[in-house]
Design a protein around this motif. Structure first.
Motif, PDB file in Angstrom:
ATOM      1  N   ILE A 105       1.521  -0.967  -0.457  1.00 49.35           N
ATOM      2  CA  ILE A 105       0.003  -0.093  -0.170  1.00 49.35           C
ATOM      3  C   ILE A 105       0.423   1.381  -0.233  1.00 49.35           C
ATOM      4  O   ILE A 105       1.412   1.132   0.744  1.00 49.35           O
ATOM      5  CB  ILE A 105      -0.898   0.132   1.615  1.00 49.35           C
ATOM      6  N   PRO A 106       0.721   2.016  -0.428  1.00 51.46           N
ATOM      7  CA  PRO A 106       1.168   3.604  -1.339  1.00 51.46           C
ATOM      8  C   PRO A 106       1.356   4.284  -0.117  1.00 51.46           C
ATOM      9  O   PRO A 106      -0.025   4.180   0.199  1.00 51.46           O
ATOM     10  CB  PRO A 106       1.102   4.201  -2.044  1.00 51.46           C
ATOM     11  N   VAL A 107       2.700   4.936   0.465  1.00 48.58           N
ATOM     12  CA  VAL A 107       2.023   5.681   1.926  1.00 48.58           C
ATOM     13  C   VAL A 107       2.662   7.112   1.626  1.00 48.58           C
ATOM     14  O   VAL A 107       3.903   7.268   0.790  1.00 48.58           O
ATOM     15  CB  VAL A 107       3.669   5.172   2.834  1.00 48.58           C
ATOM     16  N   VAL A 108       1.693   8.147   1.211  1.00 44.01           N
ATOM     17  CA  VAL A 108       2.682   9.283   1.600  1.00 44.01           C
ATOM     18  C   VAL A 108       2.835  10.420   2.285  1.00 44.01           C
ATOM     19  O   VAL A 108       2.234  10.388   3.053  1.00 44.01           O
ATOM     20  CB  VAL A 108       1.125   9.798   1.220  1.00 44.01           C
ATOM     21  N   VAL A 109       3.933  11.047   2.055  1.00 43.70           N
ATOM     22  CA  VAL A 109       4.240  11.059   3.273  1.00 43.70           C
ATOM     23  C   VAL A 109       4.492  13.070   3.350  1.00 43.70           C
ATOM     24  O   VAL A 109       5.295  13.096   2.313  1.00 43.70           O
ATOM     25  CB  VAL A 109       5.476  11.198   3.298  1.00 43.70           C
ATOM     26  N   THR A 110       3.830  13.863   4.334  1.00 40.61           N
ATOM     27  CA  THR A 110       3.573  14.764   3.675  1.00 40.61           C
ATOM     28  C   THR A 110       3.874  16.138   5.376  1.00 40.61           C
ATOM     29  O   THR A 110       4.512  15.363   6.441  1.00 40.61           O
ATOM     30  CB  THR A 110       2.743  15.315   2.700  1.00 40.61           C
ATOM     31  N   ASP A 111       3.450  16.967   5.455  1.00 38.60           N
ATOM     32  CA  ASP A 111       3.591  18.329   6.062  1.00 38.60           C
ATOM     33  C   ASP A 111       2.062  17.959   6.341  1.00 38.60           C
ATOM     34  O   ASP A 111       1.007  17.436   5.881  1.00 38.60           O
ATOM     35  CB  ASP A 111       3.646  19.556   5.741  1.00 38.60           C
ATOM     36  N   ARG A 112       1.762  19.033   7.985  1.00 31.47           N
ATOM     37  CA  ARG A 112       0.477  18.135   8.529  1.00 31.47           C
ATOM     38  C   ARG A 112      -0.757  19.201   7.867  1.00 31.47           C
ATOM     39  O   ARG A 112      -1.770  18.685   7.034  1.00 31.47           O
ATOM     40  CB  ARG A 112       0.742  18.547   9.905  1.00 31.47           C
ATOM     41  N   ALA A 113      -0.255  20.441   7.661  1.00 32.18           N
ATOM     42  CA  ALA A 113      -1.322  21.106   6.492  1.00 32.18           C
ATOM     43  C   ALA A 113      -1.807  20.636   5.107  1.00 32.18           C
ATOM     44  O   ALA A 113      -2.953  20.621   4.851  1.00 32.18           O
ATOM     45  CB  ALA A 113      -0.718  22.261   5.506  1.00 32.18           C
ATOM     46  N   THR A 114      -1.039  20.000   4.350  1.00 34.13           N
ATOM     47  CA  THR A 114      -0.925  18.724   2.963  1.00 34.13           C
ATOM     48  C   THR A 114      -2.299  17.444   3.596  1.00 34.13           C
ATOM     49  O   THR A 114      -3.052  17.958   3.190  1.00 34.13           O
ATOM     50  CB  THR A 114      -0.252  18.550   2.585  1.00 34.13           C
ATOM     51  N   ALA A 115      -1.904  17.324   4.773  1.00 29.59           N
ATOM     52  CA  ALA A 115      -2.433  15.673   5.536  1.00 29.59           C
ATOM     53  C   ALA A 115      -4.374  16.423   5.552  1.00 29.59           C
ATOM     54  O   ALA A 115      -5.080  15.582   5.087  1.00 29.59           O
ATOM     55  CB  ALA A 115      -1.718  15.781   6.259  1.00 29.59           C
ATOM     56  N   GLN A 116      -4.684  17.743   6.120  1.00 29.52           N
ATOM     57  CA  GLN A 116      -5.299  17.981   6.323  1.00 29.52           C
ATOM     58  C   GLN A 116      -6.046  18.299   5.147  1.00 29.52           C
ATOM     59  O   GLN A 116      -7.856  18.043   5.430  1.00 29.52           O
ATOM     60  CB  GLN A 116      -5.194  19.909   7.471  1.00 29.52           C
ATOM     61  N   LEU A 117      -5.695  18.464   4.335  1.00 26.05           N
ATOM     62  CA  LEU A 117      -6.445  18.995   2.517  1.00 26.05           C
ATOM     63  C   LEU A 117      -7.068  17.615   2.354  1.00 26.05           C
ATOM     64  O   LEU A 117      -7.480  17.919   0.972  1.00 26.05           O
ATOM     65  CB  LEU A 117      -5.785  19.964   1.819  1.00 26.05           C
ATOM     66  N   VAL A 118      -6.300  16.798   2.408  1.00 27.86           N
ATOM     67  CA  VAL A 118      -6.320  15.622   1.417  1.00 27.86           C
ATOM     68  C   VAL A 118      -7.708  14.871   1.178  1.00 27.86           C
ATOM     69  O   VAL A 118      -8.032  14.691   0.652  1.00 27.86           O
ATOM     70  CB  VAL A 118      -5.085  13.985   1.451  1.00 27.86           C
ATOM     71  N   LYS A 119      -8.162  15.112   3.008  1.00 29.01           N
ATOM     72  CA  LYS A 119      -9.575  13.825   2.228  1.00 29.01           C
ATOM     73  C   LYS A 119     -10.136  14.944   2.423  1.00 29.01           C
ATOM     74  O   LYS A 119     -11.443  14.754   1.284  1.00 29.01           O
ATOM     75  CB  LYS A 119      -9.507  13.752   4.421  1.00 29.01           C
ATOM     76  N   VAL A 120     -10.469  16.479   2.586  1.00 23.31           N
ATOM     77  CA  VAL A 120     -11.911  17.215   1.911  1.00 23.31           C
ATOM     78  C   VAL A 120     -11.893  17.861   0.278  1.00 23.31           C
ATOM     79  O   VAL A 120     -12.654  17.705   0.102  1.00 23.31           O
ATOM     80  CB  VAL A 120     -11.454  18.453   3.084  1.00 23.31           C
ATOM     81  N   ALA A 121     -10.178  17.769  -0.374  1.00 20.66           N
ATOM     82  CA  ALA A 121     -10.448  17.617  -1.739  1.00 20.66           C
ATOM     83  C   ALA A 121     -10.691  16.466  -2.153  1.00 20.66           C
ATOM     84  O   ALA A 121     -10.862  17.496  -3.043  1.00 20.66           O
ATOM     85  CB  ALA A 121      -8.519  17.822  -1.840  1.00 20.66           C
ATOM     86  N   ALA A 122     -10.147  15.250  -1.511  1.00 23.81           N
ATOM     87  CA  ALA A 122     -10.570  13.889  -2.265  1.00 23.81           C
ATOM     88  C   ALA A 122     -12.383  14.455  -2.922  1.00 23.81           C
ATOM     89  O   ALA A 122     -13.045  13.694  -3.781  1.00 23.81           O
ATOM     90  CB  ALA A 122     -10.288  12.921  -1.709  1.00 23.81           C
ATOM     91  N   ASN A 123     -12.700  14.838  -1.259  1.00 23.35           N
ATOM     92  CA  ASN A 123     -14.644  14.550  -1.464  1.00 23.35           C
ATOM     93  C   ASN A 123     -15.273  15.390  -1.748  1.00 23.35           C
ATOM     94  O   ASN A 123     -16.222  15.585  -2.782  1.00 23.35           O
ATOM     95  CB  ASN A 123     -15.362  15.104  -0.105  1.00 23.35           C
ATOM     96  N   SER A 124     -14.160  17.187  -2.197  1.00 24.18           N
ATOM     97  CA  SER A 124     -14.818  18.339  -2.901  1.00 24.18           C
ATOM     98  C   SER A 124     -14.875  17.985  -4.508  1.00 24.18           C
ATOM     99  O   SER A 124     -15.714  17.662  -5.309  1.00 24.18           O
ATOM    100  CB  SER A 124     -13.903  19.738  -2.363  1.00 24.18           C
ATOM    101  N   PHE A 125     -13.465  16.648  -4.885  1.00 26.49           N
ATOM    102  CA  PHE A 125     -13.385  16.454  -6.737  1.00 26.49           C
ATOM    103  C   PHE A 125     -14.559  15.526  -6.717  1.00 26.49           C
ATOM    104  O   PHE A 125     -15.434  15.686  -8.025  1.00 26.49           O
ATOM    105  CB  PHE A 125     -12.056  15.846  -6.299  1.00 26.49           C
ATOM    106  N   LEU A 126     -15.142  14.733  -5.810  1.00 24.45           N
ATOM    107  CA  LEU A 126     -16.316  13.399  -5.848  1.00 24.45           C
ATOM    108  C   LEU A 126     -17.536  14.408  -6.239  1.00 24.45           C
ATOM    109  O   LEU A 126     -17.921  13.836  -6.590  1.00 24.45           O
ATOM    110  CB  LEU A 126     -15.748  12.285  -5.032  1.00 24.45           C
ATOM    111  N   ALA A 127     -17.934  14.755  -5.690  1.00 24.15           N
ATOM    112  CA  ALA A 127     -18.493  15.829  -4.931  1.00 24.15           C
ATOM    113  C   ALA A 127     -19.030  16.604  -6.826  1.00 24.15           C
ATOM    114  O   ALA A 127     -19.662  17.011  -7.661  1.00 24.15           O
ATOM    115  CB  ALA A 127     -18.738  17.017  -3.812  1.00 24.15           C
ATOM    116  N   THR A 128     -18.104  17.418  -6.925  1.00 24.65           N
ATOM    117  CA  THR A 128     -17.436  17.657  -8.420  1.00 24.65           C
ATOM    118  C   THR A 128     -18.427  17.055  -9.507  1.00 24.65           C
ATOM    119  O   THR A 128     -18.952  17.182 -10.128  1.00 24.65           O
ATOM    120  CB  THR A 128     -17.113  18.420  -8.181  1.00 24.65           C
ATOM    121  N   LYS A 129     -17.494  15.753  -9.424  1.00 22.90           N
ATOM    122  CA  LYS A 129     -18.085  14.863 -10.362  1.00 22.90           C
ATOM    123  C   LYS A 129     -19.729  14.766 -11.243  1.00 22.90           C
ATOM    124  O   LYS A 129     -20.559  14.341 -11.636  1.00 22.90           O
ATOM    125  CB  LYS A 129     -16.951  13.754 -10.423  1.00 22.90           C
TER     126      LYS A 129
END
Length: 437
Positions: free
Chosen positions: A194-218
């Motif tokens: 399973i891929p592990v994405v290591v990033t800063d805390r700000a980016t990690a907080q954005l991942v879920k909402v960005a993914a959900n926003s993209f899905l909702a947009t589609k």
């Protein structure tokens, strides 16, 4: 490894049982006494395929226990914060009171070297604020963010075999140490590749909402196309098939219908907009207002479509609504399009009867004025029109010939575009669906 899970709702209960299954010693903490008693007895407090079996097997190992006393989290090396972040009443912003309460409860029990791991979906910037609170009390503890990506109906699979794992870490030695601990927690899925994405805390907080926003947009995009198809006589399902062959677009989530609901997508995109406004970049997410608007219009349009097939009026008409949960394989009715439409029709004078394989108890508590039935046949008895509102397999697989013997009029509105219109029309039904001629 000793692990605590603070908050044993949908996310926390699945996570706690899964961590024990992976071999860790886990204590789940929640303030709800009844919920804790259910979980301790091996009973899932909500419907999720595979969770009862996972709870039973994990409890049997002795590695999993549940409590209402947060002091029992003391001694754990990793503390997962899994509490809810609902939408504030009267606002778009997320309500963080449960996150704050969980952290405040943990503070007296943290030791140097402990890692507080946020899994709840929070506005960007929350982690940094929490980190300041934690280090002010226990300078040797570290706060990281490890967003969840659970799909209701597939939560066990998504926890044990996720499609990615994201670490949001601080810089320096504290971040390196936190990564070592998280790698140990997730050693089994990491070993699976399973891929592990290591990033800063700000980016990690954005991942879920960005993914959900993209899905909702589609989803809202194809529903906007459905509006155009209705105006032109085109077929949105065939349109989705055609554009879905484009590898840049893909066919998944291009299913026009009643739109999205549940406890994540609607509140997450609204909280995302609210946070963007606080940061002074609200124009960057202004398109999400139209995404939300398109989604809500689908509910109104569905009521209009039912009215059309009832010759212009639903007053006194008996309408059977197949589905109450916001999606199949769940008993979650939060912001359910099915119940929203059912309630609107009831207020407009229709005699509405709702059925669902799993969500009836929750629906009755939330919408006591609606009528309910245990089965599709019971709900549709002498119905003037049937609305398929949640695409449960048992509704998708209905035999139109047999089902036609139950209703008063063979009229069906396919709110999810999952039925075969040819088969239903061949059986004598009037078939209508959003975005289809």
């Amino acid at each position: 490894m000793r692990v605590s899970v603070i908050g044993c709702g949908y996310l926390g209960a699945v996570h706690a049982a899964s961590m024990a299954h992976l071999g860790h010693e886990v204590v789940g903490v929640d303030v709800d006494v009844a919920k804790v008693e259910q979980l301790a007895g091996g009973e899932a407090p909500f419907y999720e395929p595979g969770l009862p079996e996972l709870l039973a097997s994990s409890l049997a190992t002795g590695r999993l226990r549940f409590t209402t006393d947060i002091a029992e989290a003391a001694g754990a090396q990793v503390h997962f914060v899994c509490v809810g972040t609902p939408q504030k009443k009267g606002e778009y912003a997320a309500d963080l009171r449960y996150v704050d309460a969980a952290v405040q409860g943990l503070l007296p029990h943290l030791r140097p070297g402990d890692v507080v791991v946020g899994k709840s979906t929070v506005p960007v910037g929350t982690t940094e604020r929490i980190a300041e609170e934690v280090t002010a009390t226990q300078a040797g503890a570290t706060v990281v963010w490890n967003p969840e990506f659970l799909r209701e109906g597939f939560a066990v699979q998504d926890t044990l075999h996720p499609d990615r794992i994201v670490y949001g870490l601080p810089d320096g030695e504290a971040g390196a140490r936190a990564r070592e601990l998280l790698d140990e927690v997730y050693a089994t899925p990491i070993a699976e590749g399973i891929p592990v994405v290591v990033t800063d805390r700000a980016t990690a907080q954005l991942v879920k909402v960005a993914a959900n926003s993209f899905l909702a947009t589609k989803i809202s995009f194809i529903n906007a196309m459905a509006e155009l198809c209705e105006a032109t006589g085109a077929d949105v399902t065939q349109l989705a098939d055609a554009i879905g062959y484009d590898a840049r677009i893909g066919r998944r989530f291009l299913n026009a219908g009643l739109g999205f609901g549940g406890g994540c997508l609607p509140k997450d995109i609204r909280a995302f907009m609210a946070r963007a406004g606080e940061l002074g970049v609200d124009q960057a997410l202004s398109f999400l207002r139209e995404v939300d608007s398109i989604n809500m219009r689908r509910r109104v349009r569905t009521v209009d479509l039912v009215r059309e097939v009832c010759d212009g009026s639903i007053v006194g008409r008996r309408v059977a609504v197949l589905g109450a949960a916001f999606k199949p394989d769940s008993d979650d009715i939060r912001d359910s399009p099915a119940l929203s439409v059912a309630a609107q029709m009831g207020l407009q004078g229709a005699h509405v009867v709702v059925t669902d394989p799993q969500a009836l108890d929750n629906a009755e508590r939330m919408w006591p004025d609606l009528r309910y039935a245990a089965t599709a046949d019971e709900a549709a008895k002498e119905a003037d029109v049937v609305l398929l509102a949640t695409e449960w397999p048992e509704y998708r697989d209905l035999d139109p010939e047999v089902f036609g013997q139950v209703v008063a009029r063979k009229v069906i509105v396919d709110g999810r575009n999952v039925l075969d219109p040819v088969a239903w029309r061949r059986a004598g039904w009037v078939y209508r669906a959003l975005g289809r001629p």
